[in-house]
Design an enzyme around this catalytic site. Structure first.
Site, PDB file in Angstrom:
ATOM      1  N   GLN A 223       0.822  -1.206   0.000  1.00  0.00           N
ATOM      2  CA  GLN A 223       0.000   0.000   0.000  1.00  0.00           C
ATOM      3  C   GLN A 223       0.861   1.263   0.000  1.00  0.00           C
ATOM      4  O   GLN A 223       0.335   2.360  -0.123  1.00  0.00           O
ATOM      5  CB  GLN A 223      -0.909   0.020   1.247  1.00  0.00           C
ATOM      6  N   ARG A 370      -8.579  -1.129   8.527  1.00  0.00           N
ATOM      7  CA  ARG A 370      -9.591  -0.106   8.252  1.00  0.00           C
ATOM      8  C   ARG A 370      -9.814   0.782   9.476  1.00  0.00           C
ATOM      9  O   ARG A 370     -10.879   0.780  10.061  1.00  0.00           O
ATOM     10  CB  ARG A 370     -10.890  -0.773   7.829  1.00  0.00           C
ATOM     11  N   CYS A 371      -8.802   1.556   9.818  1.00  0.00           N
ATOM     12  CA  CYS A 371      -8.797   2.119  11.163  1.00  0.00           C
ATOM     13  C   CYS A 371      -8.129   3.464  11.381  1.00  0.00           C
ATOM     14  O   CYS A 371      -8.321   4.029  12.439  1.00  0.00           O
ATOM     15  CB  CYS A 371      -8.059   1.159  12.055  1.00  0.00           C
ATOM     16  N   GLU A 741     -12.664   4.443   5.737  1.00  0.00           N
ATOM     17  CA  GLU A 741     -12.732   3.559   6.903  1.00  0.00           C
ATOM     18  C   GLU A 741     -13.924   3.832   7.806  1.00  0.00           C
ATOM     19  O   GLU A 741     -14.182   3.058   8.744  1.00  0.00           O
ATOM     20  CB  GLU A 741     -11.460   3.718   7.742  1.00  0.00           C
TER      21      GLU A 741
HETATM   22  N1  MCN Z   1     -14.011   9.604  -2.019  1.00  0.00           N
HETATM   23  C1  MCN Z   1     -14.912  10.470  -2.588  1.00  0.00           C
HETATM   24  N2  MCN Z   1     -15.336  11.570  -1.876  1.00  0.00           N
HETATM   25  C2  MCN Z   1     -14.892  11.800  -0.617  1.00  0.00           C
HETATM   26  C3  MCN Z   1     -13.992  10.896  -0.022  1.00  0.00           C
HETATM   27  C4  MCN Z   1     -13.542   9.807  -0.761  1.00  0.00           C
HETATM   28  O1  MCN Z   1     -15.345  10.245  -3.708  1.00  0.00           O
HETATM   29  N3  MCN Z   1     -15.296  12.862   0.060  1.00  0.00           N
HETATM   30  C5  MCN Z   1     -13.495   8.451  -2.771  1.00  0.00           C
HETATM   31  C6  MCN Z   1     -11.995   8.616  -3.043  1.00  0.00           C
HETATM   32  O2  MCN Z   1     -11.699   9.393  -4.123  1.00  0.00           O
HETATM   33  C7  MCN Z   1     -11.545   7.180  -3.187  1.00  0.00           C
HETATM   34  C8  MCN Z   1     -12.425   6.466  -2.162  1.00  0.00           C
HETATM   35  O3  MCN Z   1     -13.593   7.284  -1.993  1.00  0.00           O
HETATM   36  O4  MCN Z   1     -11.768   6.726  -4.470  1.00  0.00           O
HETATM   37  C9  MCN Z   1     -11.741   6.291  -0.785  1.00  0.00           C
HETATM   38  O5  MCN Z   1     -11.106   7.480  -0.460  1.00  0.00           O
HETATM   39  P1  MCN Z   1     -10.408   7.833   0.944  1.00  0.00           P
HETATM   40  O6  MCN Z   1     -11.439   7.972   1.989  1.00  0.00           O
HETATM   41  O7  MCN Z   1      -9.494   8.949   0.699  1.00  0.00           O
HETATM   42  O8  MCN Z   1      -9.571   6.529   1.327  1.00  0.00           O
HETATM   43  P2  MCN Z   1      -8.227   5.998   0.629  1.00  0.00           P
HETATM   44  O9  MCN Z   1      -8.351   6.091  -0.811  1.00  0.00           O
HETATM   45  O10 MCN Z   1      -7.049   6.566   1.301  1.00  0.00           O
HETATM   46  O11 MCN Z   1      -8.354   4.475   0.971  1.00  0.00           O
HETATM   47  C10 MCN Z   1      -7.882   3.941   2.177  1.00  0.00           C
HETATM   48  C11 MCN Z   1      -8.985   3.303   2.986  1.00  0.00           C
HETATM   49  C12 MCN Z   1      -8.375   2.428   3.997  1.00  0.00           C
HETATM   50  S1  MCN Z   1      -7.226   3.078   5.028  1.00  0.00           S
HETATM   51  C13 MCN Z   1      -8.715   1.104   4.077  1.00  0.00           C
HETATM   52  S2  MCN Z   1      -8.032   0.180   5.326  1.00  0.00           S
HETATM   53  C14 MCN Z   1      -9.606   0.512   3.126  1.00  0.00           C
HETATM   54  C15 MCN Z   1     -10.523   1.501   2.507  1.00  0.00           C
HETATM   55  O12 MCN Z   1      -9.865   2.601   2.113  1.00  0.00           O
HETATM   56  N4  MCN Z   1      -9.158  -0.481   2.331  1.00  0.00           N
HETATM   57  C16 MCN Z   1      -9.889  -0.836   1.222  1.00  0.00           C
HETATM   58  N5  MCN Z   1     -11.399   1.001   1.614  1.00  0.00           N
HETATM   59  C17 MCN Z   1     -11.060  -0.094   0.857  1.00  0.00           C
HETATM   60  N6  MCN Z   1     -11.806  -0.456  -0.202  1.00  0.00           N
HETATM   61  C18 MCN Z   1     -11.403  -1.494  -0.979  1.00  0.00           C
HETATM   62  N7  MCN Z   1     -12.157  -1.836  -2.039  1.00  0.00           N
HETATM   63  N8  MCN Z   1     -10.263  -2.173  -0.713  1.00  0.00           N
HETATM   64  C19 MCN Z   1      -9.505  -1.883   0.360  1.00  0.00           C
HETATM   65  O13 MCN Z   1      -8.376  -2.544   0.582  1.00  0.00           O
HETATM   66 CU1  CUN Z   2      -5.672   1.118   9.492  1.00  0.00          CU
HETATM   67  S1  CUN Z   2      -6.048   0.007   7.822  1.00  0.00           S
HETATM   68 MO1  CUN Z   2      -6.114   1.317   6.251  1.00  0.00          MO
HETATM   69  O1  CUN Z   2      -5.340   2.521   7.255  1.00  0.00           O
HETATM   70  O2  CUN Z   2      -4.899   0.793   5.269  1.00  0.00           O
END
Ligand code: MCN
Ligand code: CUN
Length: 835
Positions: A223, A370-371, A741
């Site tokens: 990641q 997811r935390c 998360e």
């Molecule tokens: N998004 C959006 N509008 C927002 C916030 C987010 O459209 N206001 C969209 C983003 O552009 C992105 C998605 O939602 O496409 C998730 O965005 P974000 O909240 O920024 O999270 P990350 O992309 O940093 O993803 C990490 C987060 C984590 S830490 C874990 S653990 C987890 C999760 O995402 N692991 C996943 N969701 C997951 N989903 C899938 N399918 N697989 C994982 O391994």
């Molecule tokens: Cu704590 S699990 Mo996600 O932050 O990759």
């Protein structure tokens, strides 16, 4: 005529654009690590320890070497000659790559075999003879600090015991005063069991060292590719520019793919030694037994309350079981992650948290699933404590929450633990949720049903999550500041490639980042291709975890697009033959202020950047932005669950789930809903069925999908999602907050609160997760709490077939301590009574 482009039409902000990555996934054309085959590639398998704690007396690999097709057997001893038997962890500890002196958990890596195919390698692993001398085993924090406990990390200097850290945060004196003034003190103690991210794709790597170019390429399931590159440079002492880490498609990460695992390191060393590509693909049991787990934390707290329901203060203690090595990936300033984000959405005058981390004979981990760095535990305790306090006060739990929420006009709000909340409308979210679930009607129905012997329950949970580490002032991993990046190249025909320092694992970055570019530049989203995960091409970034991508990398995407727009404006002024000040922007087009029909499109500006730039202007239309956020973003959510509990069996069924998520501006509403549904599914699994536990000898129970249950579509309940509350983050360029998360963080407490609400007549205050039917039934019939680590039933456990944990039997987490000698009869593990 103005060329007004409809943002939704071009796939910009707010468009529920279909995920572009799914096209290849549903056709079976994804490119996962295991799909990659390189010429001359060999295969590596790992021999794991069957014992949780034992001295290694000898390792005889001679038979393995003799098996035809075996190219290399790696042992700790060989690793040690290259100073690679141990590696640094992301939390300033060390971790054994291959065991030399002792094994410290069941499943620990002891040796590796590299062979022509994985089957030969596996057979050869079994031919390795390891002689072990069993040692006493520690499986919980109480045992870790008990008198006479064996020191697990006797490899370390200055480590006389099993304590990793004692940490505190908050205002002790102020909190003590709050308790002196309290009319009511409410208490709660619980265990959040060990859980595992368990992505469908396990971890793996293909290391390819090329002696001719001295270049090491590693395809792997990470990641955070740039962190891995830095770690490889430092651990293997290879020059950083000669290391290329490529994260291809990832089949789910969920935090499991952040740490550095021995398998990666061994495949790299094997490739360097053999000068051939070496592939390691972990199997499911290997993944469940040895890679980063989450939680396994004992939480004990109390709340000082005024009779009218005002919270005066909170005191909390956490005992965290980190397993054999402290390998959490988390910001270095915070020893127990962001656990102190607990109670952030409530207006607390004072709070104090102490935390102790200890080693045990279990696989290392503790932070990720997811935390956002232990926020899941923080919110779980918060919402369980809130429910318990409302019950103690005889107050309606919804009203109690509303009364204590941080109010809309209080933002930005500083919490007693020092966080600064950016924005929120907590009361409004609660209102939407209560209305959707039909709160008043349900309460009436519940009372009527109870008279007929039917147990209905309603659980509420809220959460606010600190998402988007950094800012770099406060957040770093191993001293590397947490920020992120985006690089945007606009080609001459107006098509573009965007790269970021994040790494999607299923979250849909390829879709949503293009939408941000569309919003900022008016290019159709389909004209922007997004690429992540290759350290040779992507700008430096800290990767994807802690839902930081949208808050940080997503912000960088906005910022780099704005840089491009600023240059395009100059090009537009040149093309329109006016001064830059006379040029106005609308989506996709610059025009002359005084003559709006005279304009040029962003695509025309792109062409000009390569074919007709003004004198003295640097050609091209490319740029990079590094974004160091001023603060974290704080999404908020309310989750409401209704259940029916069968008093005869303890089985509970979900009737309804309502989720109200406010994650600020939604880039892609459909993807956001997918994230919330996924999180709620995982929350349901944790509350209902999922745990990995250990018997007294440290045998992992749950390292397979017969024991570690993943909910399928069959058992997963339906969800009702609400998106009407939108509070933009004031400091994010497009007002978005993270969301990935949230539902997994906030969801579990809603399920548990619902079941406890259904059986509230029994006076039971706590049942620890998972709320398996037997535990619920036990609580109903005994009218006592069912707390502690999930019990493992054995024939000789006290109470015979029962083996259920005595409720709150002792004051120390995990029970009274007492170290279990090896091979002793399995005591009641959960009470830690040992022998
Ligand atoms: N998004 C959006 N509008 C927002 C916030 C987010 O459209 N206001 C969209 C983003 O552009 C992105 C998605 O939602 O496409 C998730 O965005 P974000 O909240 O920024 O999270 P990350 O992309 O940093 O993803 C990490 C987060 C984590 S830490 C874990 S653990 C987890 C999760 O995402 N692991 C996943 N969701 C997951 N989903 C899938 N399918 N697989 C994982 O391994
Ligand atoms: Cu704590 S699990 Mo996600 O932050 O990759």
């Amino acid at each position: 005529m103005s060329q007004a482009l409809d943002e939704i039409k071009i796939g910009g902000l707010g468009a529920s654009r279909k995920r572009v990555e799914d096209d290849r996934f549903i056709r079976g054309r994804g490119n996962y690590t295991d799909d990659i085959t390189l010429p001359g590639m060999l295969h590596m398998e790992i021999l794991r320890s069957p014992l949780a704690h034992a001295r290694i007396k000898s390792i005889d690999a001679s038979k393995a070497w003799e098996i035809p097709g075996v190219h290399l057997v790696l042992t700790g001893e060989m690793m040690a000659t290259r100073n690679l038997a141990w590696m640094p962890t992301l939390s300033y500890d060390t971790q054994a790559v291959l065991a030399t002196d002792k094994v410290r958990f069941q499943g620990q890596e002891v040796a590796c075999v590299v062979a022509d195919d994985p089957y030969i390698a596996k057979d050869a692993c079994e031919a390795i003879d390891v002689e072990y001398e069993p040692l006493p085993v520690i499986v919980n924090p109480a045992q870790a600090v008990a008198e006479g406990a064996p020191v697990i990390r006797d490899d370390k200097e200055n480590q006389p015991d099993n304590v990793i850290y004692d940490w505190e945060v908050g205002d002790k004196a102020g909190t003590d005063r709050a308790f002196e003034q309290a009319d009511v003190v409410s208490k709660l103690k619980l265990h959040y069991p060990r859980s595992h991210p368990s992505p469908i794709e396990c971890c793996g790597s293909i290391a390819d060292f090329n002696r001719a170019t001295s270049k090491l390429t590693v395809y792997m399931t990470t990641q955070a590719p740039h962190i891995i590159r830095a770690a490889v440079a430092l651990v293997a002492e290879l020059p950083e520019h000669m290391i290329r880490i490529v994260s291809p498609d990832i089949g789910g990460g969920f935090g499991n793919k952040v740490p550095v695992y021995p398998g990666y390191v061994c495949s790299i060393l094997a490739s360097i030694l053999l000068e051939r590509p070496v592939k390691w693909i972990e199997d499911k049991s290997g993944n469940l037994i040895s890679t980063g787990f989450a939680r396994d934390i004992y939480l004990d707290g109390e709340m000082a309350l005024r009779r009218d329901g005002k919270i005066l203060g909170v005191r909390m203690h956490a005992d965290a079981d980190h397993g054999a090595f402290f390998s959490d990936a988390q910001p270095s300033k915070f020893k127990i992650g962001l656990l102190h984000s607990t109670f952030a959405c409530y207006d607390l005058p004072a709070a104090h948290l102490t935390a102790r981390g200890t080693y045990s004979n279990k696989a290392p981990g503790g932070v990720a699933y997811r935390c956002s760095f232990r926020v899941t535990e923080a919110m779980f305790f918060q919402e369980r404590m809130i429910a318990a306090a409302a019950a103690d006060l005889g107050m309606d739990p919804a009203e109690f929450r509303r009364m204590n929420f941080v109010k809309d006009e209080q933002f930005p709000h500083r919490t007693p633990f020092g966080f600064l909340l950016d924005s929120g409308q907590y009361g409004k979210c609660l209102d939407v949720g209560l209305k959707a679930v039909g709160y008043e009607d349900f309460r009436r129905e519940q009372a009527a049903a109870r008279k007929r012997g039917k147990l209905l329950g309603l659980g509420i949970s809220t959460m606010t999550e600190p998402l988007g580490a950094g800012n770099s002032r406060e957040y770093d991993i191993l001293g590397i500041k947490m920020f992120d990046s985006a690089e945007l190249k606009i080609h001459m025909t107006g098509k573009a490639i965007l790269r970021t320092g994040a790494k999607t694992q299923g979250q849909g970055h390829e879709t949503t980042w293009a939408q941000i570019v569309a919003h900022e530049l008016g290019l159709p989203a389909e004209d922007v291709v997004v690429e992540e995960g290759d350290t040779d091409t992507a700008p430096f970034g800290m990767g994807t975890y802690a839902s930081r991508s949208t808050p940080v990398a997503g912000a960088a995407v906005s910022m780099v697009a704005r840089k491009i727009r600023a240059k395009a404006r100059k090009l537009a002024a040149h093309l329109l033959e006016v001064s830059e000040e006379d040029v106005e922007w609308e989506l996709g087009r610059f025009y002359v202020r005084s003559a709006p029909d005279r304009g040029v499109t962003i695509q025309e500006c792109a062409m000009a950047a390569y074919s007709n730039m003004p004198d003295g202007m640097e050609p091209g239309l490319e740029n990079t932005a590094f974004y160091d956020p001023p603060n974290l973003t704080w999404p908020f959510a309310v989750y409401l669950v209704t259940v029916e509990v069968d008093p005869q069996t303890g089985v509970w069924d979900v009737l309804n789930i309502v989720a109200v998520d406010d994650c600020g501006v939604r880039i892609n509403p459909m993807i956001v809903e997918g994230q919330i549904m996924g999180g709620l599914t995982e929350a349901y699994a944790m509350a209902n069925m999922q745990f990995i536990t250990f018997d007294a000898e440290g045998n992992c129970v749950g390292s397979n999908y017969m024991d570690y249950l993943l909910p399928t579509a069959w058992e997963t309940p339906g969800f009702e999602l609400h998106s009407e509350v939108v509070t933009p983050s004031p400091h994010h360029p497009i007002g978005a907050k993270g969301v990935g998360e949230c539902a997994a963080v906030g969801g579990p407490a809603a399920f548990v609160n619902a079941v406890l609400d259904a059986i509230s007549d029994t006076g039971v205050r706590n049942i620890d997760m998972p709320l398996l039917p037997d535990r619920v039934w036990e609580a109903i019939t005994s009218r006592k709490d069912v707390s502690g680590a999930p019990p493992v039933r054995t024939d000789d456990s006290p109470g015979g077939s029962g083996g259920v944990v005595p409720p709150q039997a002792s004051t120390s987490p995990g029970g009274s301590g007492g170290v279990v000698p090896p091979q002793a009869s399995t005591g009641d593990l959960a009470s830690g009574s040992g022998v």
